[in-house]
Design a protein around this motif. Structure first.
Motif, PDB file in Angstrom:
ATOM      1  N   GLU A 193      29.244   5.010  33.231  1.00 25.60           N
ATOM      2  CA  GLU A 193      27.771   4.941  32.841  1.00 25.60           C
ATOM      3  C   GLU A 193      27.460   3.595  33.843  1.00 25.60           C
TER       4      GLU A 193
ATOM      5  N   VAL B 295      26.981   5.162  37.133  1.00 27.78           N
ATOM      6  CA  VAL B 295      25.685   5.783  37.102  1.00 27.78           C
ATOM      7  C   VAL B 295      24.450   4.942  37.003  1.00 27.78           C
ATOM      8  N   ARG B 296      24.379   4.030  36.334  1.00 29.11           N
ATOM      9  CA  ARG B 296      23.171   3.244  36.270  1.00 29.11           C
ATOM     10  C   ARG B 296      22.856   2.660  37.679  1.00 29.11           C
TER      11      ARG B 296
ATOM     12  N   GLU C  60      21.427   4.967  39.975  1.00 34.54           N
ATOM     13  CA  GLU C  60      19.873   5.118  39.625  1.00 34.54           C
ATOM     14  C   GLU C  60      19.029   4.094  40.354  1.00 34.54           C
TER      15      GLU C  60
ATOM     16  N   SER D 156      28.364  16.058  33.864  1.00 42.00           N
ATOM     17  CA  SER D 156      27.268  16.170  32.963  1.00 42.00           C
ATOM     18  C   SER D 156      26.504  14.828  32.515  1.00 42.00           C
ATOM     19  N   ARG D 157      27.397  13.735  32.684  1.00 46.70           N
ATOM     20  CA  ARG D 157      26.991  12.286  32.427  1.00 46.70           C
ATOM     21  C   ARG D 157      26.363  11.624  33.615  1.00 46.70           C
ATOM     22  N   GLY D 158      26.354  12.451  34.717  1.00 46.59           N
ATOM     23  CA  GLY D 158      25.830  11.768  36.101  1.00 46.59           C
ATOM     24  C   GLY D 158      26.496  11.570  37.388  1.00 46.59           C
TER      25      GLY D 158
ATOM     26  N   ASP E  96      28.228  12.629  40.544  1.00 46.29           N
ATOM     27  CA  ASP E  96      28.012  13.717  41.662  1.00 46.29           C
ATOM     28  C   ASP E  96      29.128  14.535  42.065  1.00 46.29           C
TER      29      ASP E  96
ATOM     30  N   ARG F 235      25.709   7.087  27.883  1.00 50.31           N
ATOM     31  CA  ARG F 235      24.712   8.133  27.608  1.00 50.31           C
ATOM     32  C   ARG F 235      25.282   9.511  26.918  1.00 50.31           C
TER      33      ARG F 235
ATOM     34  N   PRO G 145      25.068  13.363  27.180  1.00 48.11           N
ATOM     35  CA  PRO G 145      24.637  14.429  28.395  1.00 48.11           C
ATOM     36  C   PRO G 145      23.677  15.120  27.858  1.00 48.11           C
TER      37      PRO G 145
ATOM     38  N   ASN H 223      21.923  19.129  32.096  1.00 46.99           N
ATOM     39  CA  ASN H 223      23.331  18.771  32.977  1.00 46.99           C
ATOM     40  C   ASN H 223      24.503  19.218  32.596  1.00 46.99           C
TER      41      ASN H 223
END
Length: 267
Positions: free
Chosen positions: A43, A46-47, A50, A75-77, A79, A186, A188, A192
């Motif tokens: 997380e 991924v943040r 973003e 699925s949680r971000g 790549d 988060r 999913p 995603n």
């Protein structure tokens, strides 16, 4: 910015069985999931992705079913994902595991930030993150529970160690291990999850990493520590007794028992 996240697929510790004589965890005896602390690490990565243009790569070591954890990471971000899977990697302790992961990260190419959970629920050593950083010869910051700033040059975080909270700043490359307090992972989204079902992952074995590591340094051969025995403590139950009629006598009985245990002393 290139970000890597180290994740591990762990068994459901409430249901898993142990082979006490061999000192092994029977990982086939229970369902598996991503180590909870690694979800916080993912997380965090991924943040950052973003807010700063980044590529997030999830890396895991384990049997072929480890692709399940990579699929969840996507699925949680994340790549992309890389699975390190080879019979030569089996039976690795923290040193051999860290060396294998570090070798994969070298092959992956220049990485700015490496995230990992502070520990895993099946091993609970908290050693792998720092050991990976040492094998890569890069700085590391442990027990991070807050990320204050991220830019193209450095990352600034808060490290919670013992009774102190320390603001630390590191230039890249750097490895960071996070606690569960750093964020709330988060859930999913369905779209995603559908995207992750179609994802394809690279699978690297010893042959793909031979430029960076030797067979005698990974897996069981490369592990200087061995688990000789596992002891599962018996569940502790409490005795309960209700007394409504003779309260004074019941209190005298309790005091007498406490005195016998050297817990109670008359003032």
């Amino acid at each position: 910015m290139n970000i890597a996240v180290l994740i591990k697929q762990v068994p459901d510790m409430d249901r898993v069985r142990f082979d006490s004589e061999k000192g092994l965890v029977d990982r086939t005896s229970a369902g598996v999931e991503i180590n909870p602390f690694d979800l916080n690490a993912l997380e965090a990565a991924v943040r950052i992705g973003e807010t700063v243009e980044s590529k997030v790569t999830a890396v895991t070591m384990g049997p072929p079913r480890g692709e399940e954890s990579l699929r969840e990471a996507v699925s949680r971000g994340a790549d992309e994902g890389i699975l390190l899977s080879d019979k030569f990697f089996g039976g690795a302790d923290t040193k051999a595991t860290s060396l294998t992961l570090a070798s994969a990260l070298k092959k992956l190419g220049p990485i700015d930030i490496i995230f990992a959970g502070e520990k895993t629920v099946d091993g609970d050593t908290g050693q792998v993150g720092a050991e990976v950083a040492e094998f890569l010869n890069i700085p590391h910051i442990s027990y991070v529970d807050e990320i204050l700033e991220v830019n193209e040059d450095y990352i600034k975080v808060v490290s919670d160690i013992l009774d102190g909270r320390f603001i630390k700043k590191a230039h890249y490359p750097v490895l960071i291990t996070v606690t569960k307090d750093v964020n709330v992972p988060r859930i999913p989204l369905f779209k995603n999850k559908m995207k992750a079902r179609k994802a394809e992952f690279s699978v690297w074995g010893l042959n793909e990493l031979k430029e960076f590591v030797n067979a005698e340094d990974v897996g069981l051969k490369g592990s200087p520590t061995k688990v000789k025995k596992i002891e599962v403590p018996k569940a502790v139950t409490r005795e309960c007794r209700k007394e409504k009629e003779n309260i004074d006598g019941f209190l005298d009985e309790i005091i007498a028992k406490l005195e016998n245990l050297n817990i109670w002393e008359e003032a």
